[in-house]
Motif scaffolding. Structure first.
Motif, PDB file in Angstrom:
ATOM      1  N   ARG A  84       0.832  -1.201   0.000  1.00  0.00           N
ATOM      2  CA  ARG A  84       0.000   0.000   0.000  1.00  0.00           C
ATOM      3  C   ARG A  84       0.866   1.251   0.000  1.00  0.00           C
ATOM      4  N   ASN A  85       0.493   2.223  -0.837  1.00  0.00           N
ATOM      5  CA  ASN A  85       1.105   3.557  -0.829  1.00  0.00           C
ATOM      6  C   ASN A  85       2.632   3.477  -0.761  1.00  0.00           C
ATOM      7  N   ALA A  86       3.218   2.820  -1.744  1.00  0.00           N
ATOM      8  CA  ALA A  86       4.641   2.480  -1.692  1.00  0.00           C
ATOM      9  C   ALA A  86       5.494   3.443  -2.510  1.00  0.00           C
ATOM     10  N   ASP A  87       6.621   3.854  -1.921  1.00  0.00           N
ATOM     11  CA  ASP A  87       7.630   4.576  -2.688  1.00  0.00           C
ATOM     12  C   ASP A  87       8.540   3.554  -3.365  1.00  0.00           C
ATOM     13  N   MET A  88       9.522   4.031  -4.123  1.00  0.00           N
ATOM     14  CA  MET A  88      10.353   3.125  -4.911  1.00  0.00           C
ATOM     15  C   MET A  88      11.124   2.128  -4.034  1.00  0.00           C
ATOM     16  N   PRO A  89      11.768   2.538  -2.938  1.00  0.00           N
ATOM     17  CA  PRO A  89      12.464   1.551  -2.098  1.00  0.00           C
ATOM     18  C   PRO A  89      11.516   0.500  -1.527  1.00  0.00           C
ATOM     19  N   THR A  90      10.313   0.919  -1.148  1.00  0.00           N
ATOM     20  CA  THR A  90       9.349  -0.041  -0.601  1.00  0.00           C
ATOM     21  C   THR A  90       8.923  -1.038  -1.668  1.00  0.00           C
ATOM     22  N   LEU A  91       8.673  -0.550  -2.889  1.00  0.00           N
ATOM     23  CA  LEU A  91       8.318  -1.453  -3.979  1.00  0.00           C
ATOM     24  C   LEU A  91       9.437  -2.433  -4.274  1.00  0.00           C
ATOM     25  N   ASP A  92      10.664  -1.944  -4.283  1.00  0.00           N
ATOM     26  CA  ASP A  92      11.811  -2.804  -4.566  1.00  0.00           C
ATOM     27  C   ASP A  92      11.914  -3.920  -3.531  1.00  0.00           C
ATOM     28  N   LEU A 125       4.566   2.026 -13.567  1.00  0.00           N
ATOM     29  CA  LEU A 125       3.678   2.475 -12.509  1.00  0.00           C
ATOM     30  C   LEU A 125       4.392   3.550 -11.695  1.00  0.00           C
ATOM     31  N   VAL A 126       3.620   4.412 -11.042  1.00  0.00           N
ATOM     32  CA  VAL A 126       4.146   5.613 -10.404  1.00  0.00           C
ATOM     33  C   VAL A 126       4.209   5.421  -8.891  1.00  0.00           C
ATOM     34  N   PRO A 127       5.418   5.310  -8.315  1.00  0.00           N
ATOM     35  CA  PRO A 127       5.556   5.234  -6.857  1.00  0.00           C
ATOM     36  C   PRO A 127       5.112   6.545  -6.204  1.00  0.00           C
ATOM     37  N   MET A 128       4.960   6.509  -4.899  1.00  0.00           N
ATOM     38  CA  MET A 128       4.390   7.656  -4.195  1.00  0.00           C
ATOM     39  C   MET A 128       5.252   8.915  -4.302  1.00  0.00           C
ATOM     40  N   GLU A 129       6.584   8.765  -4.290  1.00  0.00           N
ATOM     41  CA  GLU A 129       7.447   9.948  -4.244  1.00  0.00           C
ATOM     42  C   GLU A 129       7.911  10.397  -5.617  1.00  0.00           C
ATOM     43  N   ALA A 130       7.430   9.713  -6.698  1.00  0.00           N
ATOM     44  CA  ALA A 130       7.922  10.006  -8.044  1.00  0.00           C
ATOM     45  C   ALA A 130       7.439  11.373  -8.510  1.00  0.00           C
ATOM     46  N   PRO A 131       8.256  12.092  -9.284  1.00  0.00           N
ATOM     47  CA  PRO A 131       7.862  13.415  -9.777  1.00  0.00           C
ATOM     48  C   PRO A 131       7.005  13.298 -11.040  1.00  0.00           C
ATOM     49  N   LYS A 141      14.985   5.060 -12.802  1.00  0.00           N
ATOM     50  CA  LYS A 141      15.281   5.271 -11.380  1.00  0.00           C
ATOM     51  C   LYS A 141      14.044   5.672 -10.596  1.00  0.00           C
ATOM     52  N   ARG A 142      13.119   6.376 -11.248  1.00  0.00           N
ATOM     53  CA  ARG A 142      12.020   7.003 -10.523  1.00  0.00           C
ATOM     54  C   ARG A 142      10.692   6.253 -10.619  1.00  0.00           C
ATOM     55  N   TYR A 143      10.552   5.393 -11.631  1.00  0.00           N
ATOM     56  CA  TYR A 143       9.286   4.689 -11.847  1.00  0.00           C
ATOM     57  C   TYR A 143       9.576   3.199 -11.985  1.00  0.00           C
ATOM     58  N   LEU A 144       8.572   2.381 -11.720  1.00  0.00           N
ATOM     59  CA  LEU A 144       8.749   0.931 -11.762  1.00  0.00           C
ATOM     60  C   LEU A 144       8.211   0.384 -13.075  1.00  0.00           C
ATOM     61  N   SER A 145       9.076  -0.256 -13.840  1.00  0.00           N
ATOM     62  CA  SER A 145       8.665  -0.897 -15.090  1.00  0.00           C
ATOM     63  C   SER A 145       7.811  -2.122 -14.771  1.00  0.00           C
ATOM     64  N   ILE A 146       6.607  -2.146 -15.325  1.00  0.00           N
ATOM     65  CA  ILE A 146       5.735  -3.304 -15.091  1.00  0.00           C
ATOM     66  C   ILE A 146       6.338  -4.544 -15.733  1.00  0.00           C
ATOM     67  N   GLU A 147       6.906  -4.391 -16.924  1.00  0.00           N
ATOM     68  CA  GLU A 147       7.539  -5.535 -17.589  1.00  0.00           C
ATOM     69  C   GLU A 147       8.680  -6.095 -16.749  1.00  0.00           C
ATOM     70  N   ALA A 148       9.498  -5.194 -16.179  1.00  0.00           N
ATOM     71  CA  ALA A 148      10.617  -5.644 -15.355  1.00  0.00           C
ATOM     72  C   ALA A 148      10.114  -6.337 -14.092  1.00  0.00           C
ATOM     73  N   ALA A 149       9.035  -5.812 -13.513  1.00  0.00           N
ATOM     74  CA  ALA A 149       8.474  -6.432 -12.315  1.00  0.00           C
ATOM     75  C   ALA A 149       7.982  -7.844 -12.620  1.00  0.00           C
ATOM     76  N   VAL A 150       7.335  -8.015 -13.778  1.00  0.00           N
ATOM     77  CA  VAL A 150       6.855  -9.349 -14.160  1.00  0.00           C
ATOM     78  C   VAL A 150       8.020 -10.321 -14.285  1.00  0.00           C
ATOM     79  N   LYS A 151       9.069  -9.906 -14.991  1.00  0.00           N
ATOM     80  CA  LYS A 151      10.235 -10.786 -15.154  1.00  0.00           C
ATOM     81  C   LYS A 151      10.881 -11.112 -13.817  1.00  0.00           C
TER      82      LYS A 151
END
Length: 569
Positions: A84-92, A125-131, A141-151
Motif C-alpha cells: 500500500r502507498n509504496a515509494d520506490m524503495p518499498t516497492l523494490d 507504474l508511479v511510486p508515491m514519491e515520483a515526480p 530510477k524514478r518509476y517501476l517498469s511493469i515488464e521488469a516487475a513481471v520478469k
C-alpha cells in the motif's frame, strides 16, 4: 492515472463469494495480504492512493480496491500479498520478498491500482514519491517498469495474469523534459500493450479513456474492482469468459454516466484453460454414455422426474435464450444458482437445465469440460422437444467432426427448433442453408429465416438482413437501437455491416467500441482502417496494435485473418 471524481449512478456490488459489500470492504481484516505466501497461485496487490494532490491527484479508492480484492482472492484460494502507498524503495523490497516466496508458483497475479504511463516501449507504474516530470535517463530510477516487475517475480513457465486499474487517457501522466517531439522523439503515452509471454492482461479501461476511481461520488471502491470481485463469486468461468462478464458488468454500471461508459480491455495468449475459481467436480448421477458417436436412445440424465414446486429457472424465458450470448446468460444464472443445483435440476428432467448444463460441459463454463456428459444432457433436453436443447445439440453435432448421419440429424434438429419459433435456431439454420452445409445453397429460404429471427430481436440475424437492399436501412436502425441501449454487440454488427457496404467511415466509432469490447471482427476491421486511413488518420502503430489483438482471438474468421495479414507482423 485514474480519475478521482465522477457524477453518476452505480449500484453496490453483489458479492456471493465473500459476503461483503464494497462499504464493508473499505474496512478489511488487517491481516489480509500479510501472511506468508502458500500454494501454487499467488497474487501481488499494489495500491497507491495517497498521492500529494499537488504533483499527482490523490486516488481515494486505489488502496480500498486492493483491500477489497485481497479478501476475495484469499477466499478463492489465491495467496495474496499487499503493498500500500509504496515509494520506490518499498516497492523494490516488496518485489524481492515476493519473488522469493513465489518461486514455486504455477500462477502469478499482479493487481495494480494507481497512476501509470508508457514510455520507451515499456509501461511504468508511479511510486508515491515520483515526480510528474523527469529526464529520459532517470525514468528507470524514478518509476517501476511493469515488464521488469513481471520478469522479476514470475517463475519460468508460470501463468501471468495482470489487472491494471489506471487511466489510459491521452494527456501526459509524466512529462519527459528532454525529448524533442518535433524531431521525432517519442513522449510519454497512455499505458500500452505488455509483453508477458503466456498469460493475460486485463485493463480497467480502453486506450484513450479514463478509469473511474469511484462512481457514484462516495463509493468506496472503483467499478472495476467491484466487478472483478462480484464475478469472482462464480466458480468455473474460464478466464476469457470471466473477462467478458466483468467487462459487461463495468460497461453496464457506467453506461450513461458523464465520460462513460468505461470499457475494460483484455488481451493475451495461453494454451490451456485457466480458472480463477476452478469449476466444481460434480460426479455423474448415473453412468455416462459409453460413446457419444451415436444418438442416445436412453440419455444418461433421467427424464420426466418430478419438478420442484418452485422452478428456480422460471425467469429464464425462451425469448431470452434465443438472443443472449450463452456465457453471459450462464454467468447470470450461476451468480444465483450453484452449478450443482443446475446439474440436480437437469438430472431431475428439467429441459432448460439440461440445455444449460450441456452447454457448460461442452465449453467448460462453470463445469469441467466433458463432451460425453455434454452430449448426454443435450440429448435429454432435445428429446423433450425443448427448442434451445434441439438447437444446441445441432450445433454440438456439427462442431465435433460430424458424420453424414450427424449432419442430417443436425438439420432435422434445427428445423424442429426453428419451426417452434426459436430465433437463434432460425439464424443458425439460415446461415447453414446459405453456406450449403445441408446441400445446395438455398438463399431464398435463408433470407426468410433471417427475417423471422430478426423480428424477434436476434442481433446476428438483423445484421444478416443488412446485406439485402430492401431491408438494409431498417435493420441498421435496429442495430443502432441495440447499441444505444448499451449492448456493444450492436456496435459490432454496425461495424461489420458498414465494412461490407464500403461505408466504414460512418461506423468507425462503433468499430472502436466493439473492438474494445473484445469482438474479433471489429478488431480486424479497425486494424484495416488504421492501415488504410478509412475514417481515421493512417496510423501504423494503431493498425499493428489492433491486428495483434485480433489475431490473438481464435474466433477470428479466416477471411478476416487474410485482411490483416502482414499488418504489424
Amino acid at each position: 492515472m485514474r480519475k478521482s471524481w465522477r457524477i453518476g449512478a452505480l449500484g453496490a456490488a453483489f458479492l456471493g463469494l465473500v459476503q461483503l459489500t464494497p462499504l464493508a470492504a473499505a474496512q478489511p481484516a488487517a491481516s489480509c495480504g500479510t501472511a506468508p505466501l502458500e500454494g501454487e497461485r499467488v497474487a501481488l496487490l499494489i495500491g497507491n492512493s495517497a498521492y500529494n494532490d499537488w504533483e499527482w491527484p490523490s486516488l481515494k479508492n486505489a488502496v480500498n480496491d486492493i483491500d477489497y480484492v485481497c479478501v476475495a482472492f484469499a477466499k478463492a484460494g489465491i495467496s495474496p500479498r499487499i503493498v500500500r502507498n509504496a515509494d520506490m524503495p518499498t516497492l523494490d523490497a516488496a518485489l524481492t520478498r515476493f519473488a522469493a516466496e513465489a518461486a514455486g508458483a504455477k500462477s502469478v497475479i499482479i493487481y495494480y491500482a494507481g497512476h501509470g504511463f508508457e514510455y520507451g516501449g515499456r509501461n511504468w507504474l508511479v511510486p508515491m514519491e515520483a515526480p510528474p516530470a523527469t529526464r529520459r535517463a532517470d525514468v528507470e530510477k524514478r518509476y517501476l517498469s511493469i515488464e521488469a516487475a513481471v520478469k522479476r517475480v514470475v517463475p519460468a513457465g508460470a501463468f501471468t495474469l495482470l489487472f491494471v486499474d489506471a487511466c489510459r487517457t491521452a494527456e501526459p501522466v509524466v512529462r519527459i523534459e528532454d525529448v524533442n517531439v518535433a524531431a521525432g522523439d517519442a513522449a510519454s503515452a497512455p499505458l500500452g500493450l505488455l509483453d508477458i509471454g503466456q498469460g493475460a492482461v486485463f485493463y480497467s479501461t480502453a486506450k484513450g479513456r479514463p478509469a473511474l476511481d469511484f462512481a457514484p461520488v462516495g463509493s468506496p471502491v472503483s467499478p472495476f474492482a467491484a466487478a472483478v470481485v462480484k464475478e469472482l463469486a462464480i466458480p468455473g468461468l474460464e478466464i476469457s469468459d470471466y473477462f467478458k462478464v466483468v467487462s459487461r458488468e463495468v460497461y453496464k454500471r457506467t453506461h450513461g454516466m458523464e465520460l462513460g461508459p468505461q470499457q475494460p480491455f483484455h488481451y493475451g495468449s495461453w494454451f490451456d484453460d485457466y480458472y480463477l475459481v476452478a469449476p466444481p467436480d460434480i460426479p455423474a448421477a448415473v453412468p455416462a454414455l459409453a460413446s457419444a458417436a451415436e444418438p442416445a436412445t436412453t440419455p444418461a440424465p433421467t427424464r420426466g422426474a418430478a419438478r420442484p414446486a418452485a422452478d428456480p429457472l422460471a425467469d429464464i424465458s425462451l425469448d431470452r435464450l434465443a438472443i443472449e450470448d450463452e456465457p453471459v446468460l450462464i454467468a447470470d444464472v450461476l451468480s444465483r444458482h450453484p452449478a450443482a443445483t443446475l446439474v440436480g435440476l437437469a438430472d431431475g428432467g428439467h429441459p432448460l437445465a439440461q440445455q444449460l448444463v450441456g452447454y457448460m460441459f461442452s465449453f467448460g463454463v462453470g463445469l469441467k469440460k466433458d463432451m460425453d456428459r455434454a452430449r448426454a444432457y443435450l440429448e435429454a433436453s432435445a428429446a423433450q422437444g425443448f427448442p434451445a436443447g434441439q438447437q444446441e445439440l445441432a450445433y454440438h453435432l456439427l462442431d465435433n467432426d460430424p458424420s453424414p448421419a450427424d449432419v442430417r440429424r443436425a438439420y432435422d434438429l434445427y428445423v424442429a427448433a426453428s419451426d417452434a419459433g426459436f430465433s437463434k435456431a432460425k439464424t443458425h439454420l439460415a446461415y447453414r442453408l446459405a453456406a450449403g452445409t445441408f446441400g445446395a445453397p438455398d438463399f431464398a429460404r435463408s433470407q426468410a429465416l433471417y427475417r423471422e429471427a430478426a423480428a424477434k430481436g436476434h442481433p446476428a440475424a438483423i445484421f444478416a438482413l443488412t446485406y439485402f437492399a430492401d431491408t438494409r436501412a431498417a435493420n441498421l436502425a435496429r442495430l443502432r437501437a441495440i447499441a444505444e441501449a448499451g449492448n456493444p454487440e450492436g456496435n459490432h454488427w454496425l461495424c461489420e455491416a458498414h465494412f461490407a457496404d464500403k461505408t466504414l467511415a460512418r461506423a468507425i466509432d462503433d468499430c472502436g467500441t466493439a473492438a474494445r469490447a473484445g469482438f474479433a471482427g471489429s478488431r480486424a476491421i479497425l486494424a484495416d482502417a488504421y492501415a488504410k486511413g478509412i475514417g481515421v488518420a493512417v496510423d501504423a502503430n494503431e493498425a499493428a496494435h489492433w491486428a495483434k489483438l485480433a489475431r490473438d482471438l481464435p474466433e477470428l474468421r479466416k477471411d478476416q485473418r487474410e485482411w490483416i495479414a502482414g499488418i504489424g507482423e
